[in-house]
Design an enzyme around this catalytic site. Structure first.
Site, short mmCIF file in Angstrom:
data_model
loop_
_atom_site.label_atom_id
_atom_site.label_comp_id
_atom_site.label_asym_id
_atom_site.label_seq_id
_atom_site.Cartn_x
_atom_site.Cartn_y
_atom_site.Cartn_z
N ILE A 111 0.84 -1.21 0.00
CA ILE A 111 0.00 0.00 0.00
C ILE A 111 0.87 1.25 0.00
O ILE A 111 0.58 2.22 -0.71
CB ILE A 111 -0.96 -0.01 1.20
CG1 ILE A 111 -1.93 -1.19 1.09
CG2 ILE A 111 -1.74 1.30 1.26
CD1 ILE A 111 -2.85 -1.35 2.29
N ASP A 121 11.23 2.44 6.15
CA ASP A 121 10.71 1.09 6.29
C ASP A 121 11.78 0.20 6.89
O ASP A 121 12.97 0.34 6.57
CB ASP A 121 10.28 0.54 4.91
CG ASP A 121 9.54 -0.77 5.02
OD1 ASP A 121 8.30 -0.74 5.09
OD2 ASP A 121 10.20 -1.83 5.02
N THR A 162 -4.38 5.79 7.19
CA THR A 162 -5.34 4.82 6.66
C THR A 162 -4.91 3.40 7.02
O THR A 162 -5.37 2.45 6.41
CB THR A 162 -5.45 4.94 5.12
OG1 THR A 162 -4.14 4.75 4.55
CG2 THR A 162 -6.01 6.28 4.70
N ASP A 164 -8.84 7.50 8.46
CA ASP A 164 -9.78 6.44 8.09
C ASP A 164 -9.89 5.42 9.21
O ASP A 164 -10.78 4.58 9.20
CB ASP A 164 -9.31 5.76 6.79
CG ASP A 164 -10.33 4.76 6.25
OD1 ASP A 164 -11.52 5.12 6.15
OD2 ASP A 164 -9.94 3.61 5.93
N GLU A 214 -11.89 3.01 17.72
CA GLU A 214 -12.82 2.42 16.75
C GLU A 214 -13.49 1.18 17.33
O GLU A 214 -12.83 0.38 17.98
CB GLU A 214 -12.00 2.05 15.51
CG GLU A 214 -12.79 1.69 14.28
CD GLU A 214 -11.87 1.46 13.07
OE1 GLU A 214 -12.17 0.53 12.31
OE2 GLU A 214 -10.88 2.18 12.91
N HIS A 221 -13.23 3.90 8.10
CA HIS A 221 -12.45 2.67 7.83
C HIS A 221 -12.93 1.99 6.55
O HIS A 221 -13.34 0.83 6.53
CB HIS A 221 -12.54 1.69 9.01
CG HIS A 221 -11.40 0.71 9.03
ND1 HIS A 221 -10.99 0.07 10.18
CD2 HIS A 221 -10.58 0.25 8.05
CE1 HIS A 221 -9.97 -0.73 9.91
NE2 HIS A 221 -9.72 -0.64 8.61
N GLY A 254 -10.92 2.16 3.61
CA GLY A 254 -9.79 2.21 2.68
C GLY A 254 -9.84 1.18 1.58
O GLY A 254 -9.61 1.48 0.41
#
Length: 318
Positions: free
Chosen positions: A158, A177, A243, A269, A274, A292, A294
């Site tokens: 992603i 990363d 997201t 998102d 949640e 949510h 995505g």
């Protein structure tokens, strides 16, 4: 005939593929507390879920008929993967299917943020007929994405899909990363042309300090990746998009940074609390919000359904 329960639903294309291969598919939403009983009563061998259904140790112990658990989407944090695999249950997800959809939502939030659309869409219905000129003045200070730098935290599928869209819009891309140090991204266009971009990773502090906007693409974490200290490193007036998963971004620190104008906007998102996001998040005029969704496009759901079905067939027919 093996029985499959698609407890959080499955696209018609996936359903048809499974039925064509001889599986009996129950496309029913069973409540969490009734799930074990349903699986045992119907001798379900394969359980397919999204993010709503939790597959914990107790459910696994209570359902000896299970041979596989498939998760439509990227994360596996709602499944006790190690325990399931220790019981001989095959666990898999569909990491590639929703990448483009999530990346497009990142840019929906980015464009909302830089042009104040999320706030304009709240105020225009209320005051557009009486305060048009004032609203026009309020929202006249937008900026372009082209020429700006997008920092990407987490450079899996992603994150890379998001980077490609940023490059296509004329943005510079930085990324950090733990696993990818350098990579070549290929942008493919409608007429068959393509162009390669070579990118190298930077450390998190460098990405935060040099990016105009930051987008998070990391799995669920035990602690914040972006908290008060990290937000302080970001450029004054920067924006941030999450997201990925709730809990990787400190929402209290985020609201403070928005209220003091250190950050200009956020796009969310996913949320720490949640499915009951905090009211301070929901009511903040500087936050672009979505529930949510995505990976929830028609195209992504079709790809997820097909990929799930293919993996079920491979797992149970080998």
């Amino acid at each position: 005939m093996a029985k499959i329960l698609a407890n959080d639903g499955i696209a018609q294309s996936g359903l048809e593929l499974l039925e064509k291969e001889g599986f009996e598919v129950k496309n029913t939403r069973v409540a969490q507390e009734q799930l074990a009983n349903y699986i045992n009563k119907n001798k379900i061998e394969g359980l397919l879920v999204r993010s709503a259904t939790k597959v914990d140790k107790k459910l696994i112990d209570d359902c000896p008929s299970l041979k596989l658990i498939g998760r439509g989407g990227v994360g596996l944090d709602n499944i006790d993967v190690k325990y399931a695999e220790s019981k001989g249950i095959n666990v898999f997800n569909t990491p590639e299917a929703s990448s483009e959809s999530v990346a497009e939502l990142v840019f929906a939030h980015l464009l909302n943020g830089v042009r104040f659309l999320h706030d304009a869409n709240r105020n225009m219905p209320l005051e557009g007929d009486s305060q048009f000129k004032q609203l026009k003045k309020s929202y006249a200070g937008g900026v372009e994405l082209r020429g700006k730098t997008l920092g990407i935290v987490g450079f899996g599928r992603i994150g890379q899909a998001t980077a490609k869209m940023a490059l296509a819009m004329g943005m510079e891309v930085m990324f950090t990363d733990h696993h990818t140090k350098e990579t070549t991204l290929t942008l493919s266009f409608f007429d068959g042309q393509s162009i390669d971009f070579k990118l190298q990773s930077s450390d998190l502090k460098e990405v935060l300090a040099n990016s105009d906007f930051v987008s998070l693409h990391v799995p669920s974490q035990e602690k914040y990746i972006i908290g008060k200290t990290e937000i302080a490193l970001m450029k004054p007036g920067a924006g941030i998009i999450n997201t990925s998963r709730g809990g990787v971004l400190d929402e209290v620190a985020l609201v403070e940074a928005l209220d003091t104008d250190h950050l200009s906007f956020a796009g969310l998102d996913v949320y720490e609390s949640e499915p009951n996001p905090e009211i301070k998040i929901l009511m903040n005029p500087k936050i672009s919000l979505s529930p949510h969704v995505g990976g929830s496009t028609v195209e992504a759901q079709e790809r997820i359904g097909v990929e799930l079905a293919q993996k079920v067939v491979k797992s149970l027919k080998r």
